[in-house]
Design a protein around this motif. Structure first.
Motif, PDB file in Angstrom:
ATOM      1  N   VAL A 240       5.626   3.304   0.336  1.00 42.92           N
ATOM      2  CA  VAL A 240       5.524   2.172   0.803  1.00 42.92           C
ATOM      3  C   VAL A 240       4.453   2.016   2.045  1.00 42.92           C
ATOM      4  O   VAL A 240       4.289   2.818   2.770  1.00 42.92           O
ATOM      5  CB  VAL A 240       6.761   1.740   1.600  1.00 42.92           C
ATOM      6  N   ARG A 241       3.444   1.107   1.895  1.00 48.41           N
ATOM      7  CA  ARG A 241       2.271   1.208   2.774  1.00 48.41           C
ATOM      8  C   ARG A 241       2.849   0.837   4.323  1.00 48.41           C
ATOM      9  O   ARG A 241       3.769   0.072   4.491  1.00 48.41           O
ATOM     10  CB  ARG A 241       1.438   0.066   2.349  1.00 48.41           C
TER      11      ARG A 241
ATOM     12  N   TYR B 231       1.166   5.952   4.143  1.00 52.01           N
ATOM     13  CA  TYR B 231       2.098   5.485   3.450  1.00 52.01           C
ATOM     14  C   TYR B 231       3.436   6.379   3.370  1.00 52.01           C
ATOM     15  O   TYR B 231       3.370   7.882   3.911  1.00 52.01           O
ATOM     16  CB  TYR B 231       1.670   5.823   1.829  1.00 52.01           C
TER      17      TYR B 231
ATOM     18  N   ARG C 193       9.162   6.209  -0.480  1.00 54.65           N
ATOM     19  CA  ARG C 193      10.143   5.182  -0.492  1.00 54.65           C
ATOM     20  C   ARG C 193      11.631   5.687  -0.523  1.00 54.65           C
ATOM     21  O   ARG C 193      11.825   7.072  -1.394  1.00 54.65           O
ATOM     22  CB  ARG C 193      10.129   4.411  -1.752  1.00 54.65           C
TER      23      ARG C 193
ATOM     24  N   HIS D 280      10.783   1.217   5.916  1.00 51.78           N
ATOM     25  CA  HIS D 280      10.333   2.474   6.268  1.00 51.78           C
ATOM     26  C   HIS D 280      10.575   2.651   7.947  1.00 51.78           C
ATOM     27  O   HIS D 280      11.091   1.618   8.732  1.00 51.78           O
ATOM     28  CB  HIS D 280       9.001   2.873   6.189  1.00 51.78           C
TER      29      HIS D 280
ATOM     30  N   ASN E 170      11.545  -3.076  -6.367  1.00 58.60           N
ATOM     31  CA  ASN E 170      11.730  -1.818  -5.543  1.00 58.60           C
ATOM     32  C   ASN E 170      11.226  -0.468  -6.509  1.00 58.60           C
ATOM     33  O   ASN E 170      11.379   0.741  -5.981  1.00 58.60           O
ATOM     34  CB  ASN E 170      13.344  -1.396  -5.438  1.00 58.60           C
TER      35      ASN E 170
ATOM     36  N   THR F  70       2.296   2.468  -5.462  1.00 59.94           N
ATOM     37  CA  THR F  70       2.766   1.442  -4.370  1.00 59.94           C
ATOM     38  C   THR F  70       2.979   0.218  -4.723  1.00 59.94           C
ATOM     39  O   THR F  70       3.455  -0.687  -4.099  1.00 59.94           O
ATOM     40  CB  THR F  70       1.615   1.587  -3.262  1.00 59.94           C
TER      41      THR F  70
ATOM     42  N   LEU G 112      12.653  -1.308   0.408  1.00 59.37           N
ATOM     43  CA  LEU G 112      11.336  -0.924   0.691  1.00 59.37           C
ATOM     44  C   LEU G 112      10.691  -0.896   2.110  1.00 59.37           C
ATOM     45  O   LEU G 112       9.849  -1.043   2.454  1.00 59.37           O
ATOM     46  CB  LEU G 112      10.569  -2.479  -0.023  1.00 59.37           C
TER      47      LEU G 112
ATOM     48  N   SER H 212      11.215  -8.830   1.682  1.00 61.39           N
ATOM     49  CA  SER H 212      12.419  -8.372   1.000  1.00 61.39           C
ATOM     50  C   SER H 212      13.605  -8.865   1.385  1.00 61.39           C
ATOM     51  O   SER H 212      13.688  -9.300   2.671  1.00 61.39           O
ATOM     52  CB  SER H 212      12.424  -6.620   1.283  1.00 61.39           C
TER      53      SER H 212
ATOM     54  N   THR I 240       7.960 -11.168  -5.078  1.00 61.51           N
ATOM     55  CA  THR I 240       8.921 -10.655  -4.070  1.00 61.51           C
ATOM     56  C   THR I 240      10.157 -10.836  -4.007  1.00 61.51           C
ATOM     57  O   THR I 240      10.755 -11.989  -4.763  1.00 61.51           O
ATOM     58  CB  THR I 240       8.202 -11.119  -2.792  1.00 61.51           C
TER      59      THR I 240
END
Length: 900
Positions: free
Chosen positions: A663-664, A672, A675, A564, A658, A589, A562, A557, A630
């Motif tokens: 988000v995993r 998860y 987001r 966490h 996005n 996801t 994205l 990113s 990406t």
């Protein structure tokens, strides 16, 4: 308790402490005597419990001279230490042939523990250590009281009901001796006092004996122990002077070292300029200078290295800050350099590249001239020994960076992995390598010596230096090279979206492997703190929220959406379904790209985007092609395209990446995170009303409730041992998306918060109420990351008008320019706040003078956080020498600094 007389010269120590323990807990005494374990807790003295007291007896044989003993108490539970006393160990001076009964109370962290930081003990309330009171008889009372509230002109005295204590007359009270660590001590001959004596401590002027304060509360009562058969000194330690109404309010100036400017500057501010700035701060009645990080950031030597938070070492100082006038070159070389530096010094902005190259060239000539003598000096050799834990690897890193012309150590061939043995071998075998290694050690020695001298000078002026502790480190730093196991190198850190950036911030730093750091007892962090204490008495923890949780972003990113929080408590798929989410992993996801919104994103370029960058996966849905899936790949594709069309398409493709709802998690692959700001996505817009409602409930719980206890425990676990490892006063930058647990942790640990009026922590208002901000805080008008007040005034007309009418209480239309009069009122309101410290950017101090303020307010800004390529080049527009002569302004600031 009875002591028996012996012929040997010995001292008997009888400790007892009233302390409540729970079942299974035991109390131990650890100290600097063999009988107390020689400060090794595994050999400490276990105390015995009797009638509410824990008791221990120690016999010191053949004591020829007086001995200073350090000791402290700790609790063991189930074989492990569960609790220790707060602060530094106690100290007791034991004289030969005397016996002591020590009456102690447990040392809890006091409500005013901030007063025991070096900022107060060394700068605000400094005292010369007196000679300890002489125990001129074998029986009496040795009292020690802790009183951190008084300045150098004042003293603590004891006043009571006996003739010895002045019969309650303050001018006849007995003075106590200052013994360090805010402690005062006196010895009273038992023959001159009664069995039970009422008394109080007072604060008074040393010379005039005029009383300033009687301690609060009831009279104290001195009860003498009954020790039969042998004379004994009764010791009462860690008594606290009671002063409930005390509060200190200080002022200071925030300015980066690189922004300083004097007649002797060499194109950029340096440590000798900092010395001159101390003169101005002292002259205007202030007590603090706050600076930005000063660590070495040299990766390429170009202007991108101006970013002070991208250090290549958390220990090494930046060579660009060396004050050269203290180290002149001989012959005509000096004159040639001075002409070049004078030209650089004329510039309104820093020319980083030219200044850096010229300074390094100068220092290399200085090394040729002075290197041999300095390297052979005792002072340098001691510096090398004291700092070898970081200095050796940093010097090797620097010479390899120069050799391979990159900081990416993965490209350093056989030196890609740090190997001290191999490095020592090449240094010993090559005279050229050895010389280069010594050069970098030489530079750090000069910087260290110069800044330490500046810190000593600041202390003599009653000024504290406040440093800045960056939350991150450069991915290719010497720290990561030497200790890669302490970092998560498969990710990057930043900040979630806020007022600075709607896409979040991506700093590019690796996150910390806190598990590995905890296993090493946070040794790397503690060494960072210890090194800072060489120069600073206060420090600001940049982004203190990172000790609770950090915003972790995937390496692929560019933006931060994205990311966490890490550590966190993500949801399992089963939990999501139980919470009403019809969880579809692929749908939620992976980027959700629907034909209906592509025109809204790309406008007239939509068809081109569909054909060139997307694959159709169904009638209405698309997926990004492999080579564009990406943000990192997209950025590489558009790196050489600067036209409006390319930028529009690039940014649109970024936004498609996005378009996810979850988000995993990096570590727990089947868990998860919702987001951040998912409600702004087209993916969310396409959910049913029921799905939106379920998602909103989950989102609110996740970001505002789920982690409070978890993050609180994470922060306490990390911060407590770190802040206790330093005597500096701790301040935290706690702006942004603040979890509910943050204020309580900072209050418990007495970490000062940062309060900015236009960035309220209560989201329901436009401005903080300055009358209600906490005492344990640093209040400021702005920071290096936001506009100074004059520029802010010009930015948003509606906000300016609201502030003018509601906060300044002035009717009518707000003027477009923030006049000196308005600026003065803004500063006055901040200075009248209850905050312990009001530390204002230098630009905002200057705003109160129509004569001295900069003409263009836009040129006062230091950083724009939303721009990752921002050039940090702000300089003072006047010389410090001129500033020192501005009597009208300086007098006004001095009056402002007298906070009530």
């Amino acid at each position: 308790m009875r002591f028996t007389s012996k012929k040997q010269i010995m001292s008997n120590l009888y400790f007892y402490i009233e302390f409540h323990t729970s079942f299974g807990q035991e109390l131990y005494l650890c100290g600097s005597l063999t009988e107390l374990g020689n400060l090794n807790e595994n050999s400490a003295l276990k105390l015995n419990y009797s009638r509410g007291f824990w008791i221990g007896e120690v016999e010191i044989k053949d004591l020829n001279e007086s001995k200073s003993i350090k000791y402290y108490y700790f609790v063991k539970e189930k074989g492990s230490v569960s609790r220790r006393e707060w602060g530094e160990p106690r100290e007791l001076a034991v004289e030969k042939g005397k016996n002591y009964t020590i009456k102690d109370s447990w040392k809890e962290a006091p409500a005013d523990s901030y007063l025991f930081s070096s900022a107060f003990t060394q700068k605000i309330f400094p005292h010369q250590i007196d000679k300890r009171p002489t125990l001129n008889c074998n029986k009496g009372v040795l009292l020690q009281v802790v009183c951190p509230y008084i300045d150098a002109t004042e003293e603590v005295a004891i006043c009571g009901e006996t003739d010895l204590l002045g019969n309650w007359s303050p001018e006849k009270a007995l003075s106590l001796a200052y013994i360090g660590d805010s402690s005062w001590e006196i010895f009273l001959d038992e023959q001159k006092i009664h069995q039970n004596v009422s008394y109080k401590f007072i604060v008074r002027n040393k010379n005039t004996k005029q009383i300033k304060h009687w301690e609060d509360g009831e009279n104290r009562n001195m009860r003498l122990s009954e020790n039969y058969g042998l004379d004994t000194v009764q010791v009462e330690k860690y008594l606290h002077y009671r002063y409930s109404g005390f509060s200190f309010k200080g002022t200071g100036t925030a300015i980066p070292v690189f922004s300083l400017r004097s007649r002797s500057s060499a194109g950029i501010g340096d440590f000798l300029d900092l010395r001159k700035m101390i003169d101005w701060v002292s002259l205007t009645g202030q007590q603090v200078i706050q600076i930005l990080p000063i660590n070495d950031t040299t990766t390429t030597g170009i202007k991108s290295d101006s970013y002070p938070y991208n250090a290549i070492s958390c220990f090494a100082l930046h060579p660009i800050y060396l004050g050269l006038s203290e180290y002149p070159l001989r012959g005509n070389k000096m004159e040639k350099y001075l002409k070049k530096f004078a030209k650089l010094n004329e510039s309104d902005k820093i020319d980083y590249r030219e200044t850096y190259l010229l300074k390094i060239q100068y220092i290399r000539d200085l090394f040729i001239q002075e290197g041999t003598e300095i390297l052979n000096s005792h002072e340098f050799k001691q510096f090398f020994i004291d700092n070898q834990f970081w200095l050796f690897s940093y010097a090797c890193y620097s010479l390899l960076r120069d050799k391979y012309k990159t900081v990416d150590f993965s490209k350093w061939g056989e030196f890609a992995d740090y190997n001290e043995t191999k490095l020592r071998k090449i240094i010993s075998e090559s005279a050229e390598v050895k010389n280069e290694f010594h050069f970098y050690c030489f530079v750090q020695f000069l910087l260290d010596k110069q800044l330490k001298d500046v810190a000593i000078y600041a202390r003599s002026k009653g000024v504290a230096l406040k440093g800045d502790l960056p939350i991150g480190v450069n991915r290719y730093s010497a720290d990561v090279w030497t200790k890669p196991h302490l970092f998560n190198l498969n990710t990057q850190t930043g900040a979630p979206p806020d007022d600075f950036s709607v896409f979040g911030q991506n700093w590019g730093f690796p996150t910390y492997n806190w598990t590995a750091m905890r296993a090493e007892n946070y040794d790397w962090w503690k060494k960072r703190f210890k090194k800072m204490t060489d120069f600073f008495d206060m420090y600001r923890i940049d982004h203190i929220l990172g000790f609770f949780r950090i915003w972790e972003i995937p390496l692929h990113s560019i933006q931060g959406l994205l990311g966490h929080f890490y550590p966190a408590l993500p949801y399992k798929a089963e939990e999501l379904r139980d919470l009403g989410i019809s969880f579809d992993e692929k749908r939620m996801t992976e980027p959700f790209i629907h034909n209906d919104f592509l025109n809204e994103v790309f406008g007239s370029y939509a068809d081109e985007v569909k054909n060139r960058y997307l694959n159709r996966s169904s009638v209405s849905l698309f997926a990004l092609k492999e080579e564009f899936n990406t943000q990192r790949k997209i950025q590489a594709c558009f790196s050489d395209k600067k036209d409006d069309k390319s930028i529009s398409i690039r940014d649109g493709l970024f936004s498609l990446c996005n378009e996810v709802l979850f988000v995993r998690d990096r570590e727990q692959h089947n868990s998860y995170h919702p987001r951040i700001l998912a409600q702004d996505t087209f993916s969310y817009r396409c959910l049913s009303d029921a799905e939106k409602e379920a998602y909103d409930r989950l989102y609110f719980d996740f970001y505002y409730h789920r982690h409070n206890d978890f993050w609180r425990s994470q922060a306490i676990q990390k911060l407590l041992p770190l802040i206790n490892s330093t005597p500096m006063l701790t301040c935290g930058e706690d702006l942004g998306m603040i979890p509910h647990c943050v204020p309580s942790v900072m209050d418990e640990l007495q970490i000062l918060s940062l309060e900015i009026q236009r960035m309220p922590k209560n989201g329901d208002c436009h401005f903080s109420d300055l009358d209600k901000i906490p005492y344990l805080s640093v209040c400021s008008t702005s920071t290096h990351d936001i506009s100074p007040i004059r520029l802010w005034w010009q930015e948003i007309k509606e906000i300016r008008q609201l502030y003018y009418n509601e906060n300044l209480k002035i009717e009518g239309v707000a003027p477009e320019d923030c006049t000196a009069e308005i600026c003065s009122e803004i500063l006055r309101q901040h200075l009248n706040s209850p905050a312990m410290w009001v530390i204002l950017p230098w630009q905002d101090w200057m705003s109160i003078s129509e004569k001295l303020r900069r003409k263009n307010a836009a040129e006062e800004r230091i950083n724009i956080p939303s721009d990752p390529n921002h050039y940090w080049c702000y300089r003072m527009h006047i010389m410090i020498e001129q500033l020192l002569q501005e009597e009208v302004l300086n007098k006004k600031i001095m009056e402002f600094s007298k906070r009530r």
